[in-house]
Design a protein around this motif. Structure first.
Motif, PDB file in Angstrom:
ATOM      1  N   ASP A 104      -4.487  -1.944  -1.120  1.00 18.57           N
ATOM      2  CA  ASP A 104      -3.217  -2.628  -1.340  1.00 18.57           C
ATOM      3  C   ASP A 104      -2.326  -1.842  -2.299  1.00 18.57           C
ATOM      4  O   ASP A 104      -1.345  -2.364  -2.804  1.00 18.57           O
ATOM      5  N   GLY A 105      -2.642  -0.600  -2.524  1.00 15.81           N
ATOM      6  CA  GLY A 105      -1.786   0.252  -3.344  1.00 15.81           C
ATOM      7  C   GLY A 105      -2.591   1.086  -4.320  1.00 15.81           C
ATOM      8  O   GLY A 105      -3.744   0.778  -4.639  1.00 15.81           O
ATOM      9  N   CYS A 233      -3.631   7.640  -2.808  1.00 18.59           N
ATOM     10  CA  CYS A 233      -2.263   7.815  -2.335  1.00 18.59           C
ATOM     11  C   CYS A 233      -1.687   6.463  -1.933  1.00 18.59           C
ATOM     12  O   CYS A 233      -2.365   5.437  -1.969  1.00 18.59           O
ATOM     13  N   SER A 234      -0.424   6.453  -1.564  1.00 16.65           N
ATOM     14  CA  SER A 234       0.306   5.201  -1.436  1.00 16.65           C
ATOM     15  C   SER A 234       1.436   5.342  -0.428  1.00 16.65           C
ATOM     16  O   SER A 234       1.969   6.429  -0.226  1.00 16.65           O
ATOM     17  N   PHE A 235       1.790   4.222   0.176  1.00 15.87           N
ATOM     18  CA  PHE A 235       2.982   4.192   1.024  1.00 15.87           C
ATOM     19  C   PHE A 235       4.236   3.818   0.224  1.00 15.87           C
ATOM     20  O   PHE A 235       5.313   3.732   0.788  1.00 15.87           O
ATOM     21  N   SER A 236       4.065   3.594  -1.071  1.00 17.65           N
ATOM     22  CA  SER A 236       5.179   3.088  -1.883  1.00 17.65           C
ATOM     23  C   SER A 236       6.376   4.028  -1.862  1.00 17.65           C
ATOM     24  O   SER A 236       7.509   3.586  -1.674  1.00 17.65           O
ATOM     25  N   ARG A 245       3.074  -3.194  -0.293  1.00 16.62           N
ATOM     26  CA  ARG A 245       1.702  -3.026  -0.780  1.00 16.62           C
ATOM     27  C   ARG A 245       0.725  -2.457   0.239  1.00 16.62           C
ATOM     28  O   ARG A 245      -0.009  -3.187   0.902  1.00 16.62           O
ATOM     29  N   CYS A 246       0.714  -1.152   0.310  1.00 25.34           N
ATOM     30  CA  CYS A 246      -0.326  -0.467   1.086  1.00 25.34           C
ATOM     31  C   CYS A 246      -0.520   0.929   0.525  1.00 25.34           C
ATOM     32  O   CYS A 246       0.450   1.594   0.146  1.00 25.34           O
TER      33      CYS A 246
END
Lengths: 395, 395
Positions: A104-105, A233-236, A245-246
């Motif tokens: 979730d992040g 890593c993050s999609f933010s 939140r992923c």
């Protein structure tokens, strides 16, 4: 009942609270002034159309008996893990599907991954850096040492053989400095980690801003990293998912310590203490990697990159030293006129109506430096850059 | 580098793996037989229409510059916390908005909340129960003692003053037994916790199935609970969110231990190590509490309740002892003919083509018992109940 008293050792962070108070006081005293905020670390561009559509379609599926998804795999759906595999393979990094864990992040995983390690380890944290690395370890009671950086080494610390660390944080491109490691520099860290039996926690949240081919976008571009590193890593930032939140964490099969395989341990941790990311969010994240997704995402990233360029150009014209801004959404500048971080904050607000973040808020080595970000509105960023240039030139 | 060796102390759980193997072998041997699965703990009804619409609308918002939401409050948006406040107030329980923390589900918070407590505490876990409580504490290295339950006490353990525990798990209605505490019974636990300076972790994930007004839907219906309990709840069962991931945890202001305020500690934990639940998911969760949301949700719950009734009626007709089924989606039955849990599993599969879950998989005290669930398809559940009744009557 014994509480975890390490929580009492956390330093209260008033950085953003103090900034908000100062800005509010200034606005009250000068209601006519337009304040431009270049302090934010949050994205502002909307989600890409194909991401929105994927999320809406997935929501519709969830409203049907046939398309309903209950508990999913805690480590993420294959369709998203395969899309990430493809994203890495596209730049020459091969990962196995079960080395990728959807989260979730980055913030959650950066904290939770520490549960795999004993509290009796020494942690090396760069200074300056994202303050959460420190807090995550203070609450567990681990010993923290700091890797001091400065303008002299371009705010890129290199390993010191006289220092013994078990867990090493690397954030590249760095928040707040924007400085990013080359593959050769990372190789020195990988060699150090292997020699010391340490594990590198590599925060790649800003990798999408890298365009310079000499810079590493993943630590797994470096030989030997699979035996000593976890990448978070993050999609933010790549896709504007700060409110969606992923993220994902990569734990290579080869990573073992004290006879324990960290990939298996992390799988066990996640299946025990986490229940996966919403199906609709995973579908939205997968849309990022489609052809139209990547095109839309790049347009957003280019928007931020252009903002960074506008700020960097203004600083170039007044001869202010900075790093970042080219492969990062952050511009880390030396406060002009020998000002300290908070002095410059006040000066910038007073003279330009611009809000940034005092570098000292990210660690002692940030004193005398200042962070501006490229996540603002393009027009406002241009106005801010002009004001900054004009004001600095009067110094 | 020292690893967390407590991971090595986890018992591998083969329960659902073993079940899957047995079912596959049976199906292969009897390809013509229709197997009905009453073992699942996951919901099967689709999301309510208004939930889907709320999620789609929120996704559309996220695709616009004005409606975009970046980082939200880690503890959740006020609109959702206020909706939960209203849900509790509707049954007479007053909560402050900042006592409610939105989470990505009960499983995460049940694990993460333990970080507030020292590892040197004794944990009391009921037997039988959801196995994760044990694993969450094994990985931290806490001492675990078991509160044994049996048919004699209706699988509802009561406090024993000769036992000293610091952290007490209560799951009501219980998974797997379906047994639920009355307010008077919970009061005894609250008194015990206060006397022993312990903290109750109250898992209320199945509260929505309670219709009997004598049973507590929240521990905060009990006087004194605000000084000794944390309640963990979820949208998984009330609204079919097992794949949508949203829950909430209630930490009352009055809860203090060793001079530390647990509400403030949990806020600090969540702001440091968590970044909130997706905006679109919070909007979807809020829709559950609208008038049309509650109507749709109740229709789904009634569907499951009817399944439970069908199974319970069949057991009543053959004189099989069970608990649960009335205020719970779980029916916990005594294996007929003195069979052990796994014996009955094989017998049920062989004679009825029905799959359930052996009670011993939830703890030693579950030996000789068996869990059936109400989450299946209504027609198939009817067929299964008829087969079970017919087969048991031949015993």
């Amino acid at each position: 009942m014994k509480m975890n008293h390490h929580y009492g050792e956390l330093k209260a962070s008033y950085l953003f609270v103090d900034i908000a108070h100062k800005v509010a006081a200034y606005q009250e005293a000068h209601p006519e002034k337009e304040i431009i905020r270049l302090g934010i670390g949050d994205v502002t561009q909307p989600l890409a159309k194909c991401v929105v559509t994927a999320m809406q379609d997935a929501a519709a599926e969830m409203g049907t008996k046939e398309g309903f998804h209950g508990y999913g795999p805690e480590q993420g759906y294959p369709f998203l893990k395969q899309a990430i595999q493809g994203y890495y393979a596209g730049r020459g990094t091969q990962l196995a599907e079960d080395e990728i864990f959807i989260s979730d992040g980055a913030k959650s995983d950066l904290a939770n991954v520490l549960g795999l390690f004993d509290v009796d380890n020494t942690v090396l944290v760069p200074d300056p850096v994202y303050p959460t690395y420190v807090d995550d370890n203070v609450t567990d009671g681990r010993k923290i040492i700091y890797g001091r950086t400065s303008q002299e080494n371009g705010f890129l610390g290199m390993p010191d053989d006289s220092v013994k660390a078990d867990i090493i944080y690397i954030c590249s491109p760095n928040n707040p400095t924007g400085a990013a490691y080359t593959r050769e520099q990372l190789k020195a860290w990988v060699d150090y980690a292997k020699k010391n039996n340490a594990v590198i926690l590599y925060d790649a949240a800003y990798e999408c801003f890298i365009t310079d081919p000499a810079l590493a976008r993943s630590i797994f571009e470096v030989e030997g990293a699979r035996e000593c590193a976890i990448e978070i890593c993050s999609f933010s930032k790549i896709a504007g998912f700060t409110g969606t939140r992923c993220g994902y964490t990569i734990v290579p099969h080869e990573l073992e310590r004290e006879g324990m395989n960290l990939n298996k341990l992390w799988l066990r941790r996640q299946t025990t203490k986490f229940n996966g990311v919403p199906y609709v969010v995973q579908r939205a994240a997968a849309a990022v990697f489609t052809e139209s997704g990547m095109a839309e995402i790049q347009a957003n990233l280019d928007y931020y990159r252009q903002n960074a360029r506008v700020i960097a150009d203004a600083l170039d014209e007044c001869g202010v030293w900075y790093c970042g801004g080219k492969n990062s959404p952050y511009i880390w500048l030396r406060c002009p006129g020998g000002m300290k971080s908070w002095e410059f904050f006040d000066w910038l607000l007073e003279n330009c109506g611009v809000v940034g973040t005092p570098g000292v808020g990210f660690g002692e080595c940030g004193e005398g430096y200042f962070r501006l970000t490229a996540f603002g509105d393009a027009e406002k960023t241009k106005v801010a850059a002009q004001r900054i240039k004009a004001a600095i030139q009067t110094l």
